[in-house]
Enzyme design. Structure first.
Site, PDB file in Angstrom:
ATOM      1  N   ASP A 191     -44.291 -22.616   8.110  1.00  0.00           N
ATOM      2  CA  ASP A 191     -43.677 -23.235   9.277  1.00  0.00           C
ATOM      3  C   ASP A 191     -43.543 -22.239  10.425  1.00  0.00           C
ATOM      4  O   ASP A 191     -43.682 -21.021  10.247  1.00  0.00           O
ATOM      5  CB  ASP A 191     -42.280 -23.762   8.920  1.00  0.00           C
ATOM      6  N   TYR A 222     -42.058 -15.785  -2.436  1.00  0.00           N
ATOM      7  CA  TYR A 222     -41.341 -15.933  -1.172  1.00  0.00           C
ATOM      8  C   TYR A 222     -40.016 -15.182  -1.241  1.00  0.00           C
ATOM      9  O   TYR A 222     -39.370 -15.110  -2.289  1.00  0.00           O
ATOM     10  CB  TYR A 222     -41.069 -17.406  -0.876  1.00  0.00           C
TER      11      TYR A 222
END
Length: 246
Positions: free
Chosen positions: A51, A110
């Protein structure tokens, strides 16, 4: 010939990694630069769809050059000169034709970074999440540990057509470093917004807005009411993509 380009980037000035029609993106930038270098259209495969405001310490693309007249050394030289300062080039190499930056990773990891101190440091606001008050790491850990293993993550993601929501989250961890909380998530693949929704659930649990029982029911695929919360993007970064490369 299949070429692999590995790099890191600061995501604030990009509208994510996937190509956008009217906004800058990682895919769009590399396709434009490579098309200029080769003087022919170039399409690239990106490692993951991130994103806007999400950063990457490790990211990659692969592509098939329209001509082989440019050496790896010259390609590296051109890219280092043409890429903006938001991107740091790490590696350029030839890989097997069946290699894909998106589908060949053994796992991705992540990292979500939270400033957990009373006096916030504004210099780090652009790549950390800043809560309104100090969080209880033990409560965050209690929620985080529930997500490890194989579960149905449909209620902790934005589901897309033909996506399987039954995935295995190989490893989660919480590290306290100075005044920061470092939440890590490792898996072969992730759903859209999955990590941000998992972090959001941890934050909701810490605030007492959701119970462990509710989280476990959702992970079993049972639809129950709960405050679905997507954590802010700037605290998230793709920390590592592990490929089996010689």
């Amino acid at each position: 010939m299949n070429l692999f380009v590995r790099f890191s980037f600061f995501g604030e000035n990009f509208y994510g990694t996937q190509k956008q029609k009217d906004h800058p993106s990682i895919q769009g930038l590399f396709e434009d630069l490579l098309s200029k270098i080769y003087d022919a259209p170039v399409k690239v495969t990106i490692a993951s769809r991130l994103d806007r405001y999400v950063n990457a310490l490790d990211f990659a693309i692969n592509f098939f050059p329209p001509k082989e007249a440019i050496t790896l050394e010259h390609l590296s030289y051109y890219l280092r000169r043409m890429l903006p300062k938001d991107i740091f080039l790490k590696d350029v190499r030839v890989v097997p034709d069946d290699f894909s930056a998106r589908y060949s990773p053994l796992y991705k990891q992540y990292l979500y970074v939270i400033q957990n101190q009373e006096r916030k440091n504004p210099l780090f606001n652009r790549f950390t999440f800043v809560p309104n008050k100090k969080l209880d790491p033990a409560k965050i850990q209690e929620a985080l540990s529930l997500f490890e293993g194989e579960h149905d993550f449909q209620y902790f993601a934005n589901m897309e057509e033909e996506k399987n929501s039954h995935l295995t989250l190989d490893k989660t961890s919480l590290e306290e470093k100075d005044s920061y909380l470092l939440l890590r998530f490792r898996a072969k693949s992730f759903l859209r917004y999955q990590v941000r929704f998992l972090v959001g659930a941890c934050l909701s649990y810490e605030k007492g807005k959701i119970s462990q029982e509710t989280i476990l029911s959702l992970l079993d695929g049972k639809e129950v009411p709960y405050p679905k919360d997507k954590a802010e993007p700037q605290g998230l970064m793709l920390e590592e993509i592990h490929y089996l490369l010689s």
